[in-house]
Design a protein around this motif. Structure first.
Motif, PDB file in Angstrom:
ATOM      1  N   PHE A   1       2.178  18.417   6.504  1.00 44.05           N
ATOM      2  CA  PHE A   1       3.613  18.160   6.595  1.00 44.05           C
ATOM      3  C   PHE A   1       3.889  16.831   7.297  1.00 44.05           C
ATOM      4  O   PHE A   1       4.725  16.031   6.838  1.00 44.05           O
ATOM      5  N   VAL A   2       3.191  16.576   8.410  1.00 39.90           N
ATOM      6  CA  VAL A   2       3.412  15.336   9.167  1.00 39.90           C
ATOM      7  C   VAL A   2       2.948  14.123   8.354  1.00 39.90           C
ATOM      8  O   VAL A   2       3.686  13.133   8.201  1.00 39.90           O
ATOM      9  N   ILE A   3       1.717  14.190   7.811  1.00 36.15           N
ATOM     10  CA  ILE A   3       1.195  13.064   7.034  1.00 36.15           C
ATOM     11  C   ILE A   3       2.036  12.842   5.783  1.00 36.15           C
ATOM     12  O   ILE A   3       2.365  11.695   5.427  1.00 36.15           O
ATOM     13  N   GLY A   4       2.399  13.927   5.107  1.00 36.87           N
ATOM     14  CA  GLY A   4       3.232  13.809   3.913  1.00 36.87           C
ATOM     15  C   GLY A   4       4.589  13.213   4.227  1.00 36.87           C
ATOM     16  O   GLY A   4       5.113  12.401   3.447  1.00 36.87           O
ATOM     17  N   GLY A   5       5.161  13.590   5.364  1.00 39.26           N
ATOM     18  CA  GLY A   5       6.452  13.031   5.752  1.00 39.26           C
ATOM     19  C   GLY A   5       6.383  11.537   6.021  1.00 39.26           C
ATOM     20  O   GLY A   5       7.248  10.768   5.588  1.00 39.26           O
ATOM     21  N   ILE A   6       5.339  11.116   6.738  1.00 34.29           N
ATOM     22  CA  ILE A   6       5.166   9.689   7.026  1.00 34.29           C
ATOM     23  C   ILE A   6       4.963   8.898   5.730  1.00 34.29           C
ATOM     24  O   ILE A   6       5.588   7.845   5.520  1.00 34.29           O
ATOM     25  N   CYS A   7       4.072   9.402   4.862  1.00 35.13           N
ATOM     26  CA  CYS A   7       3.812   8.707   3.595  1.00 35.13           C
ATOM     27  C   CYS A   7       5.057   8.667   2.715  1.00 35.13           C
ATOM     28  O   CYS A   7       5.329   7.656   2.049  1.00 35.13           O
ATOM     29  N   SER A   8       5.810   9.739   2.718  1.00 32.95           N
ATOM     30  CA  SER A   8       7.010   9.801   1.887  1.00 32.95           C
ATOM     31  C   SER A   8       8.051   8.781   2.342  1.00 32.95           C
ATOM     32  O   SER A   8       8.595   8.027   1.525  1.00 32.95           O
ATOM     33  N   VAL A   9       8.313   8.748   3.641  1.00 31.00           N
ATOM     34  CA  VAL A   9       9.330   7.835   4.165  1.00 31.00           C
ATOM     35  C   VAL A   9       8.907   6.383   3.979  1.00 31.00           C
ATOM     36  O   VAL A   9       9.681   5.544   3.487  1.00 31.00           O
ATOM     37  N   SER A  10       7.660   6.070   4.360  1.00 33.31           N
ATOM     38  CA  SER A  10       7.194   4.683   4.247  1.00 33.31           C
ATOM     39  C   SER A  10       7.118   4.241   2.782  1.00 33.31           C
ATOM     40  O   SER A  10       7.515   3.119   2.435  1.00 33.31           O
ATOM     41  N   GLY A  11       6.600   5.114   1.915  1.00 29.10           N
ATOM     42  CA  GLY A  11       6.518   4.777   0.497  1.00 29.10           C
ATOM     43  C   GLY A  11       7.880   4.580  -0.120  1.00 29.10           C
ATOM     44  O   GLY A  11       8.083   3.657  -0.935  1.00 29.10           O
ATOM     45  N   PHE A  12       8.843   5.422   0.233  1.00 32.44           N
ATOM     46  CA  PHE A  12      10.191   5.299  -0.316  1.00 32.44           C
ATOM     47  C   PHE A  12      10.834   3.988   0.124  1.00 32.44           C
ATOM     48  O   PHE A  12      11.429   3.265  -0.691  1.00 32.44           O
ATOM     49  N   ILE A  13      10.691   3.649   1.404  1.00 27.00           N
ATOM     50  CA  ILE A  13      11.302   2.418   1.923  1.00 27.00           C
ATOM     51  C   ILE A  13      10.697   1.183   1.258  1.00 27.00           C
ATOM     52  O   ILE A  13      11.411   0.285   0.797  1.00 27.00           O
TER      53      ILE A  13
ATOM     54  N   PHE B   1       0.807  -1.223   0.000  1.00 25.84           N
ATOM     55  CA  PHE B   1       0.000   0.000   0.000  1.00 25.84           C
ATOM     56  C   PHE B   1       0.845   1.282   0.000  1.00 25.84           C
ATOM     57  O   PHE B   1       0.485   2.252  -0.678  1.00 25.84           O
ATOM     58  N   PRO B   2       1.944   1.369   0.786  1.00 29.06           N
ATOM     59  CA  PRO B   2       2.776   2.582   0.687  1.00 29.06           C
ATOM     60  C   PRO B   2       3.249   2.865  -0.726  1.00 29.06           C
ATOM     61  O   PRO B   2       3.427   4.031  -1.108  1.00 29.06           O
ATOM     62  N   ILE B   3       3.463   1.808  -1.527  1.00 28.49           N
ATOM     63  CA  ILE B   3       3.828   2.014  -2.933  1.00 28.49           C
ATOM     64  C   ILE B   3       2.667   2.666  -3.679  1.00 28.49           C
ATOM     65  O   ILE B   3       2.866   3.554  -4.519  1.00 28.49           O
ATOM     66  N   SER B   4       1.442   2.235  -3.351  1.00 25.83           N
ATOM     67  CA  SER B   4       0.261   2.823  -3.974  1.00 25.83           C
ATOM     68  C   SER B   4       0.148   4.305  -3.659  1.00 25.83           C
ATOM     69  O   SER B   4      -0.297   5.105  -4.494  1.00 25.83           O
TER      70      SER B   4
END
Length: 527
Positions: free
Chosen positions: A499-511, A308-311
């Motif tokens: 900013f907080v939600i975007g940061g979490i999604c960015s880090v998890s999606g990237f990993i 899902f983070p990839i999605s």
């Protein structure tokens, strides 16, 4: 007698004035300043302006003088194409320039203001082209791993990207001494520099430029990947691998290295976009013809924790348009219509993307592939994919040329601050080593497409790395930094939450995207 008296009074006044100026000059000299004569003051004021621009990271906004009152009564109104540098509501007329630096570039600087302004509908068409491109073909794959939450994310991303686009434009404006709101910046880079000034006046711009280059180059790679993928699945009977198709596509794209402008390519832009809409309609029509077999039971509220983070990255990448919004708004006839334009373009994108992703997933359910057209029957798939490949090949020069422009401006066209000598000679011709670098960039996109031929994973990685940064993190951060004193509590809450939600999604999606690419690479190596 009266004349003699006036003369004496004038001499006394002049003497007193000179003594006062001498005292003031002496006082400023003791404080470390040097008084200037009237002639020197003009030069000092000009230097102060340049220093102010350098420290604050402000770039002067070039605007047409249409609608501005003339300074002298009876003077002729400014002709069309007159331009002013604007800061604090004032400006000094400058002659128009046809230099390359004043062209609308990928960094958002807009120039060439003698060109006609665009309407809100034309601006909306440009935004629609950016957020309704062929990358929507990967959205059904996002629903596969996210279910109804994936649909919600399509809506949520549209709302957030629309909001951050608006606040990014708000960062271009400030109030002058008269309380009037004026445009003091002209690009994403200028906003970033202003946020980092005065300590690091160019750091923000460099960060934005790096993010832009990564996103543009990754977009080029995705076009090569999707071209090879579509051709391989269109003609599975031919003894040609996907990598070989990618090489053939790159051979067709190699002349892009010789591009000096996009006039030749832009003629096909409208035709390609219309063709893409037709293809989307054909896919939806085929899906509707199989409505009786739709697998509603497959759409659930569960999510695949790893997929899902990839999605998220895929969905965010499909909405990226913030890079060119400052340039677009600056070239609108009525900038006040920008907010309305953003609303209807993102609402339309949200509805169309949601319907396309849901209908396509319901048709193929768990068999949904990374590129949805690969699920079509062989007879239809070949025709549709050939059109999509043509669109991808004609779309490739746009991000490629934009990436080249950013690289040349950042590394080769900064005068004494340039890292490398200019790519162009005195006659405007491209030097041989500059052409070599362009060819190397084309070959680099090919190598990436060959060794990482995974459309959805690359799209998710790019969306998580640069898409979330440019669309979520940086606009909210810049908004808080530049307009903190004027923001209401709910605006601060929205910015911090994004900013907080975007940061979490960015880090998890990237990993997770990186893990997926590593796993796919290992699988391909074993095969």
């Amino acid at each position: 007698m009266a004349t003699l008296l006036r003369s004496k009074l004038s001499n006394v006044a002049t003497s007193v004035s000179n003594k006062s100026q001498a005292k003031v000059s002496g006082m400023f000299a003791r404080m470390g300043f040097q008084a200037a004569t009237d002639e020197e003051a003009v030069g000092f004021a000009h230097c102060d302006d340049l220093d102010f621009e350098h420290r604050q990271g402000l770039q002067m906004d070039i605007l047409k003088a249409e609608g501005e009152p003339c300074g002298d009564e009876g003077a002729e109104p400014p002709v069309e194409g007159d331009i002013h540098y604007q800061r604090g509501g004032g400006g000094v007329p400058l002659p128009p320039s046809g230099s390359k630096d004043q062209a609308v570039g990928p960094g958002g600087e807009f120039g060439g203001q003698d060109k006609p302004k665009i309407t809100a509908w034309e601006a909306g068409w440009n935004v629609t082209n950016a957020i309704q491109g062929m990358f929507v073909l990967g959205l059904p794959y996002a629903i596969l791993h996210g279910g109804y939450l994936g649909l919600f994310l399509i809506i949520f991303a549209a709302v957030v990207c629309c909001y951050t686009g608006k606040i990014l434009i708000a960062c271009l404006y400030e109030e002058n001494e008269d309380g009037e709101v004026v445009r003091v910046r002209d690009s994403y880079v200028a906003i970033a520099n202003a946020c980092c000034a005065p300590r690091f006046p160019t750091l923000g711009g460099r960060v934005v430029n790096v993010a832009q280059i990564i996103e543009l180059v990754m977009t080029c790679i995705l076009y090569v990947v999707v071209s090879g993928n579509l051709m391989y699945n269109s003609f599975p009977g031919l003894p040609v691998s996907q990598k070989s198709w990618s090489i053939i596509a790159t051979a067709v794209l190699l002349p892009c290295a010789f591009l000096k402008n996009l006039k030749a390519v832009s003629k096909f832009s409208l035709l390609c976009t219309l063709a893409h809409f037709v293809i989307n309609i054909l896919v939806i029509a085929y899906c509707l013809s199989r409505a009786r077999d739709w697998a509603w039971e497959k759409v659930k509220f569960y999510i695949d924790v790893k997929k899902f983070p990839i999605s998220i990255g895929i969905i965010v990448f499909s909405y990226t348009s913030q890079i060119f919004l400052p340039s677009l708004e600056g070239n609108m006839q009525q900038p006040s219509e920008f907010h309305c334009m953003m609303n209807w373009t993102h609402i339309a994108a949200c509805v169309l993307k949601g319907l396309f992703a849901l209908v396509a997933y319901l048709t193929w359910a768990d068999d949904t592939k990374e590129v949805i057209t690969d699920n079509l029957p062989g007879s239809i798939r070949a025709v549709v994919n050939i059109f999509l490949v043509a669109k991808a090949l004609l779309s490739y020069p746009l991000p490629f040329f934009a990436a080249v422009e950013v690289l040349e401006k950042s590394l080769f066209q900064e005068g004494s601050r340039a890292f490398f000598p200019a790519c162009y000679g005195g006659d405007g011709r491209l030097k041989s080593w500059g052409l070599t670098l362009r060819c190397a960039l084309v070959v680099f996109t090919l190598l990436m497409a060959i060794y990482v031929p995974h459309f959805a994973l690359l799209m998710g990685l790019t969306g998580s790395l640069t898409g979330a940064g440019l669309c979520f993190l940086l606009p909210s951060l810049f908004h808080l930094r530049l307009l903190w004193r004027k923001l209401l509590w709910h605006q601060v809450f929205f910015d911090v939450a994004i900013f907080v939600i975007g940061g979490i999604c960015s880090v998890s999606g990237f990993i997770h995207s990186l893990e997926g690419l590593i796993e796919a690479y290992r699988t391909n190596s074993e095969d």
